[in-house]
Scaffold this motif. Structure first.
Motif, mmCIF file in Angstrom:
data_model
loop_
_atom_site.group_PDB
_atom_site.id
_atom_site.type_symbol
_atom_site.label_atom_id
_atom_site.label_comp_id
_atom_site.label_asym_id
_atom_site.label_seq_id
_atom_site.Cartn_x
_atom_site.Cartn_y
_atom_site.Cartn_z
ATOM 1 N N THR A 28 0.545 -1.150 0.231
ATOM 2 C CA THR A 28 -0.052 0.089 0.140
ATOM 3 C C THR A 28 1.055 1.219 -0.295
ATOM 4 N N LYS A 53 -14.325 -2.369 -0.875
ATOM 5 C CA LYS A 53 -13.659 -2.481 -1.935
ATOM 6 C C LYS A 53 -12.821 -1.090 -2.240
ATOM 7 N N LYS A 54 -13.970 0.323 -2.335
ATOM 8 C CA LYS A 54 -14.194 1.469 -2.523
ATOM 9 C C LYS A 54 -12.565 2.069 -1.224
ATOM 10 N N LEU A 57 -9.159 0.977 -2.229
ATOM 11 C CA LEU A 57 -8.542 0.662 -3.269
ATOM 12 C C LEU A 57 -7.567 2.617 -3.290
ATOM 13 N N SER A 62 -3.079 0.747 -8.689
ATOM 14 C CA SER A 62 -3.738 0.270 -9.333
ATOM 15 C C SER A 62 -2.859 -1.005 -9.889
ATOM 16 N N VAL A 65 -3.507 -4.643 -7.911
ATOM 17 C CA VAL A 65 -5.097 -4.944 -7.025
ATOM 18 C C VAL A 65 -5.571 -5.684 -8.270
ATOM 19 N N PHE A 104 -6.346 -8.664 -2.766
ATOM 20 C CA PHE A 104 -6.562 -8.046 -3.523
ATOM 21 C C PHE A 104 -5.301 -9.003 -4.629
#
Length: 275
Positions: A28, A53-54, A57, A62, A65, A104
């Motif tokens: 992250t 999820k949001k 994220l 990206s 994921v 993820f």
């Protein structure tokens, strides 16, 4: 069906307080805070976790994921089982909130079905309703419904609309009075101690002699070790929607009032916790 609407409402609005935490191996850009959500027991994980999820994220790159999946204490959680069944089966004797780990990466293909969109959940849900109606009414009720009626069942579940769902689902719960119940009871018995996903066989709610059959009668035939004999220590809990119904409860009543929206009676047999 008997009009015990309060029971139906209590079942529908059952919630499980849940804490979602990102798997510590995920890369992250900044620390991922846990996310808390009240999960509806009657829904499916992948249908109600868009907010989860949001949330995560926001801290992910990206390129790191892939498909999101969930795990509890090392066990991947099958999204095509209702949320309440997953909790009762794996976590019913733990302290709340239910702590679920979010992934993820490294999707466990051997344990979970992929779920790329809500249309996959809808197809699974409608398939279960059709299977249940084949057992209850030889598919006559579902076949008499129009496509918009099927959609109403799905939209009721998806949007958490009790009245919208039950306006249509009550038709699936009716039967001729003289028959005393459904043709067969749609049920599945789950157990953590088995490689079999669940037990599902034909079982009528009324005996050939016309006697009303109970949850205890079903277990005696399908899972006799779940029954505690006099003088024995209780080894298993038999749980439906987080409660232990009396074994004397008529199976027909349970099917009408404690089935999940997919019209199946999901029964979890779990070891009694030891002190």
């Amino acid at each position: 069906m008997a009009d015990d609407k309060d029971v139906l409402r209590d079942v529908w609005f059952g919630r499980i307080p849940t804490c979602f935490t990102l798997n510590q191996d995920e890369v992250t850009e900044r620390e991922a805070e846990p996310y808390y959500l009240l999960l509806p027991r009657v829904s499916y994980l992948t249908l109600v976790t868009d907010k989860v999820k949001k949330h995560f994220l926001k801290v992910m790159r990206s390129e790191d994921v892939e498909e999101m999946w969930f795990e509890y204490e090392g066990t991947p959680l099958k999204w095509h089982y209702p949320i309440g069944v997953l909790f009762d089966l794996h976590a019913s004797n733990t302290v709340l909130p239910w702590n679920i780990t979010v992934h993820f990466k490294s999707f466990p293909d051997q344990d979970l079905l992929h779920c790329p969109s809500n249309s996959i959940i809808e197809a699974h849900f409608m398939s279960s309703i059709k299977e249940a109606d084949a057992l209850k009414h030889k598919s006559q009720v579902v076949n008499d419904m129009q496509k918009k009626d099927h959609k109403q069942l799905w939209m009721g579940l998806q949007n958490d609309k009790f009245d919208q769902f039950w306006a249509m689902n009550r038709k699936l719960m009716e039967y001729p009075t003289e028959e005393g119940g459904f043709r067969y009871i749609p049920f599945r018995i789950y157990q953590t101690m088995s490689d079999r996903p669940f037990i599902q066989k034909l079982f009528r709610p009324v005996s050939p002699e016309g006697n009303t059959l109970t949850l205890g009668d079903l277990l005696k035939e399908m899972y006799p070790t779940a029954i505690t004999n006099d003088g024995e220590q209780k080894r298993y809990q038999v749980v439906i929607h987080g409660i232990e119904p009396l074994l004397e409860t008529p199976l027909q009543w349970l099917s009408e009032h404690l089935s999940h929206p997919d019209n199946f009676l999901h029964i979890c047999v779990i070891p009694t916790p030891t002190d």
